[in-house]
Scaffold this motif. Structure first.
Motif, mmCIF file in Angstrom:
data_model
loop_
_atom_site.group_PDB
_atom_site.id
_atom_site.type_symbol
_atom_site.label_atom_id
_atom_site.label_comp_id
_atom_site.label_asym_id
_atom_site.label_seq_id
_atom_site.Cartn_x
_atom_site.Cartn_y
_atom_site.Cartn_z
ATOM 1 N N GLY A 183 38.631 75.691 -1.658
ATOM 2 C CA GLY A 183 38.325 74.844 -0.522
ATOM 3 C C GLY A 183 36.828 74.625 -0.379
ATOM 4 O O GLY A 183 36.036 75.556 -0.539
ATOM 5 N N GLU A 184 36.471 73.410 -0.085
ATOM 6 C CA GLU A 184 35.083 73.016 0.151
ATOM 7 C C GLU A 184 34.908 72.713 1.636
ATOM 8 O O GLU A 184 35.749 72.060 2.239
ATOM 9 N N THR A 185 33.837 73.215 2.237
ATOM 10 C CA THR A 185 33.484 72.753 3.565
ATOM 11 C C THR A 185 32.069 72.206 3.535
ATOM 12 O O THR A 185 31.402 72.226 2.495
ATOM 13 N N CYS A 186 31.618 71.679 4.665
ATOM 14 C CA CYS A 186 30.353 70.950 4.718
ATOM 15 C C CYS A 186 29.519 71.428 5.906
ATOM 16 O O CYS A 186 30.079 71.881 6.922
ATOM 17 N N PRO A 187 28.201 71.314 5.822
ATOM 18 C CA PRO A 187 27.341 71.782 6.907
ATOM 19 C C PRO A 187 27.653 71.151 8.265
ATOM 20 O O PRO A 187 27.546 71.824 9.294
ATOM 21 N N GLN A 188 28.054 69.883 8.282
ATOM 22 C CA GLN A 188 28.309 69.240 9.577
ATOM 23 C C GLN A 188 29.449 69.915 10.332
ATOM 24 O O GLN A 188 29.470 69.898 11.572
ATOM 25 N N GLY A 233 37.676 82.596 1.377
ATOM 26 C CA GLY A 233 38.809 81.712 1.628
ATOM 27 C C GLY A 233 38.385 80.275 1.387
ATOM 28 O O GLY A 233 39.177 79.445 0.934
ATOM 29 N N LEU A 234 37.135 79.965 1.698
ATOM 30 C CA LEU A 234 36.488 78.718 1.312
ATOM 31 C C LEU A 234 35.434 79.061 0.267
ATOM 32 O O LEU A 234 34.780 80.100 0.349
ATOM 33 N N SER A 235 35.255 78.183 -0.713
ATOM 34 C CA SER A 235 34.539 78.586 -1.920
ATOM 35 C C SER A 235 33.293 77.790 -2.256
ATOM 36 O O SER A 235 32.504 78.219 -3.102
ATOM 37 N N THR A 236 33.097 76.618 -1.670
ATOM 38 C CA THR A 236 31.911 75.822 -1.962
ATOM 39 C C THR A 236 31.400 75.141 -0.705
ATOM 40 O O THR A 236 32.141 74.960 0.270
ATOM 41 N N LEU A 237 30.130 74.740 -0.768
ATOM 42 C CA LEU A 237 29.491 73.984 0.315
ATOM 43 C C LEU A 237 28.931 72.685 -0.260
ATOM 44 O O LEU A 237 27.991 72.710 -1.061
ATOM 45 N N ALA A 238 29.512 71.566 0.122
ATOM 46 C CA ALA A 238 29.015 70.255 -0.275
ATOM 47 C C ALA A 238 28.689 69.473 0.993
ATOM 48 O O ALA A 238 28.791 70.017 2.096
ATOM 49 N N THR A 239 28.312 68.208 0.858
ATOM 50 C CA THR A 239 27.912 67.459 2.061
ATOM 51 C C THR A 239 28.857 66.331 2.443
ATOM 52 O O THR A 239 28.907 65.949 3.602
ATOM 53 N N ASP A 240 29.567 65.734 1.482
ATOM 54 C CA ASP A 240 30.259 64.471 1.741
ATOM 55 C C ASP A 240 29.247 63.447 2.260
ATOM 56 O O ASP A 240 29.545 62.653 3.153
ATOM 57 N N LEU A 284 27.553 79.630 -3.365
ATOM 58 C CA LEU A 284 28.207 78.536 -2.649
ATOM 59 C C LEU A 284 27.590 77.178 -2.946
ATOM 60 O O LEU A 284 28.300 76.175 -3.021
ATOM 61 N N VAL A 285 26.270 77.120 -3.076
ATOM 62 C CA VAL A 285 25.598 75.825 -3.197
ATOM 63 C C VAL A 285 25.291 75.426 -4.628
ATOM 64 O O VAL A 285 24.906 74.277 -4.868
ATOM 65 N N ALA A 286 25.453 76.364 -5.578
ATOM 66 C CA ALA A 286 25.076 76.037 -6.955
ATOM 67 C C ALA A 286 26.052 76.580 -7.995
ATOM 68 O O ALA A 286 26.604 75.827 -8.799
ATOM 69 N N THR A 287 26.287 77.904 -8.005
ATOM 70 C CA THR A 287 26.996 78.513 -9.130
ATOM 71 C C THR A 287 28.478 78.190 -9.142
ATOM 72 O O THR A 287 29.033 77.769 -10.175
ATOM 73 N N ARG A 288 29.158 78.393 -8.025
ATOM 74 C CA ARG A 288 30.598 78.078 -7.995
ATOM 75 C C ARG A 288 30.845 76.590 -8.222
ATOM 76 O O ARG A 288 31.777 76.229 -8.980
ATOM 77 N N PRO A 289 30.075 75.689 -7.618
ATOM 78 C CA PRO A 289 30.261 74.269 -7.958
ATOM 79 C C PRO A 289 30.104 74.004 -9.455
ATOM 80 O O PRO A 289 30.878 73.226 -10.029
ATOM 81 N N ALA A 290 29.113 74.643 -10.095
ATOM 82 C CA ALA A 290 28.916 74.433 -11.535
ATOM 83 C C ALA A 290 30.117 74.916 -12.328
ATOM 84 O O ALA A 290 30.544 74.273 -13.302
ATOM 85 N N LYS A 291 30.686 76.053 -11.936
ATOM 86 C CA LYS A 291 31.832 76.594 -12.666
ATOM 87 C C LYS A 291 33.082 75.732 -12.476
ATOM 88 O O LYS A 291 33.801 75.433 -13.442
ATOM 89 N N LEU A 292 33.345 75.332 -11.246
ATOM 90 C CA LEU A 292 34.559 74.573 -10.983
ATOM 91 C C LEU A 292 34.524 73.179 -11.594
ATOM 92 O O LEU A 292 35.573 72.622 -11.938
ATOM 93 N N PHE A 293 33.332 72.620 -11.743
ATOM 94 C CA PHE A 293 33.245 71.246 -12.219
ATOM 95 C C PHE A 293 32.627 71.140 -13.616
ATOM 96 O O PHE A 293 32.041 70.131 -13.975
ATOM 97 N N GLY A 294 32.809 72.208 -14.414
ATOM 98 C CA GLY A 294 32.550 72.131 -15.835
ATOM 99 C C GLY A 294 31.096 71.980 -16.233
ATOM 100 O O GLY A 294 30.794 71.349 -17.254
ATOM 101 N N LEU A 295 30.184 72.599 -15.473
ATOM 102 C CA LEU A 295 28.750 72.491 -15.746
ATOM 103 C C LEU A 295 28.100 73.817 -16.108
ATOM 104 O O LEU A 295 26.949 73.847 -16.550
ATOM 105 N N TYR A 296 28.791 74.905 -15.894
ATOM 106 C CA TYR A 296 28.249 76.248 -16.113
ATOM 107 C C TYR A 296 28.483 76.681 -17.562
ATOM 108 O O TYR A 296 29.545 76.378 -18.113
ATOM 109 N N PRO A 297 27.530 77.346 -18.223
ATOM 110 C CA PRO A 297 26.279 77.924 -17.716
ATOM 111 C C PRO A 297 25.051 77.040 -17.903
ATOM 112 O O PRO A 297 23.929 77.515 -17.761
#
Length: 481
Positions: A273-278, A320-327, A385-398
């Motif tokens: 799950g992704e949530t956002c700062p707003q 329970g939530l795994s990433t922080l993006a902005t939308d 939350l802001v860098a590593t997990r997003p990279a792993k989930l979306f095929g950018l890591y390492p």
């Protein structure tokens, strides 16, 4: 010993504390060309450029996996205010060195054709690296869209596809189409993403509100109840489990929805799950008395009541939530001459208010303040939350999401003692308002490198930002851990 001779420029980031998701250590970082080539202490490294990071953190650049730059909405009748140029500059100033935007099929073109055109536009404008998700249209809009999805996966490295469970008649896919898309994603290894709101429930609630004369902007939130989000999240998880595919839920706004994701994760189901700062830092109470200016807070799912925030923070801390993006979907409150109709194109009538809020430049600052400074998370969890997990989930890591030898030198030098007050006037986005106006933060990205090039130094845009462009990234399959 001195760095080995090379024609590529070298940069030494000296005296800082290197922070990755798995830990932190006081160390220097040596960059040659686009990559990190050394991390350590007490080395006699020479470099063409030396950056003093004493008393600062050296972190991987942020990755925002949910943005909407020069993004068309409402049947392509208007678009967001930021293009790929202004949006990427705002990203860099905020410490974000990569974003993943979306491709929505044009009415006059196939999804694949739209994708190629949009990639070209972004390549010409963005100053930071980027990639693109595909938005899967209903089959009624393109019967052979699965052929395009497979082609995008194989030829363009598009390993994530977004399905809308909201907006019947325009973007929503019914369950049979969602299942078919998930089947294809499983076969290829792509990651299905869902905008999880029950579109029929929202349409019903909207109609009832309008019939009773409740048309003002503030009633947008009433049309998007907690239950419509929680139901769609639950249903998406059930469908994904039936197919046997992982699932990524974008912009989770409701604690009730977060509960569904956390429960599934506790049972070993591969859902993120992704949530956002707003949703964490602004609330219904901030805009309920603003009249038509409440349009500035309208997004979907909506910014909910303040009491809802504690649950989101709880699940964010417990994974329970795994990433922080902005939308990030920035519009202007006023109407610039060079933009199509913006936020107040239909004052007093919430169904025609453009959906979306800004946040790309402020994500790291406000989450650092409310998360790290206020004790809700440590610095390693912040980086995850802001860098590593997003990279792993979306095929950018390492290659991305870590400060490690061999990784791209997407690096942020973060000063935890820099005081700053957020204002729209000092923003680098095209938007003319800011959800966090007047918020005081103690922590800023003071130097930002993108693939070894210094884009920002001492909070100033550098020449490299005007002479180079970000690269498009084909992506691998998700790393599901």
């Amino acid at each position: 010993m001195p760095a080995q001779p090379s024609s590529e420029p070298t940069t030494l980031i000296r005296g800082g504390t290197v922070v990755n998701a798995e830990g932190f250590v006081r160390a220097d970082v040596l960059v040659r060309g686009e990559r990190v080539i050394g991390i350590g202490v007490d080395h006699d490294w020479d470099a063409d450029t030396v950056i003093d990071a004493t008393d600062k953190y050296v972190m991987p650049g942020g990755i925002d996996v949910h943005t909407h730059l020069e993004y068309p909405i409402d049947g392509f009748t208007t678009r967001t205010a930021d293009d790929f140029a202004t949006g990427s500059v705002a990203a860099a100033f905020g410490g974000t060195t990569m974003f993943i935007d979306f491709v929505k099929k044009r009415p006059d073109a196939s999804l694949y054709e739209t994708f190629v055109d949009r990639r070209k536009v972004a390549e010409e404008k963005s100053i930071v690296d980027f990639s693109l998700h595909a938005i899967v249209p209903p089959l009624a809009q393109q019967a052979d869209v699965h052929e395009d999805l497979e082609r995008l996966y194989e030829e363009q490295g598009v390993t994530s596809w977004k399905f809308f469970m909201a907006y019947p008649g325009t973007q929503m896919v019914e369950d049979n189409e969602l299942l078919a898309g998930m089947d294809l994603a499983k076969r290829l290894g792509a990651l299905p993403m869902v905008h999880a709101e029950n579109g029929h429930m929202i349409n019903r609630a909207s109609s009832q509100l309008l019939e009773s004369g409740k048309t003002a902007e503030i009633h947008h939130v009433d049309a998007h109840g907690h239950s419509s989000e929680a139901e769609a999240v639950h249903r998406a998880i059930v469908l994904a489990e039936e197919v046997g595919t992982p699932l990524y839920v974008v912009h989770v706004s409701s604690e009730q929805a977060a509960v569904e994701i956390a429960r599934a994760r506790s049972e070993g189901i591969e859902v993120w799950g992704e949530t956002c700062p707003q949703y964490l830092l602004t609330a219904l109470e901030d805009y309920e008395g603003l009249g038509d200016r409440a349009a500035g807070y309208i997004c979907s799912p909506p910014i909910r009541e303040r009491a809802n925030q504690a649950g989101l923070w709880k699940y964010l801390a417990a994974d329970g939530l795994s990433t922080l993006a902005t939308d990030h979907a920035a519009f202007c409150m006023e109407q610039p001459d060079d933009l199509p109709p913006q936020k107040l194109r239909s004052p007093g009538y919430f169904p025609k208010t453009p959906n979306g809020v800004p946040g790309l430049e402020d994500r790291l600052k406000v989450v650092w303040e409310a998360g790290v400074v206020e004790g809700r998370m440590d610095i390693c969890r912040f980086v995850e939350l802001v860098a590593t997990r997003p990279a792993k989930l979306f095929g950018l890591y390492p290659r991305k999401g870590t400060v490690s030898v061999g990784a791209d030198a997407d690096i942020v030098v973060w000063d935890p003692n820099s005081d700053h007050t957020i204002t729209a006037a000092e923003s680098h986005s095209r938007t003319d308002y800011n959800l966090y106006e007047g918020m005081h933060v103690t922590g800023l990205p003071v130097t930002v490198l993108s693939r070894g090039k210094v884009l920002i130094h001492d909070r100033q845009l550098q020449e490299a930002a005007t002479t180079t462009r970000g690269q498009y990234h084909c992506r691998e399959n998700a790393q599901l851990y």
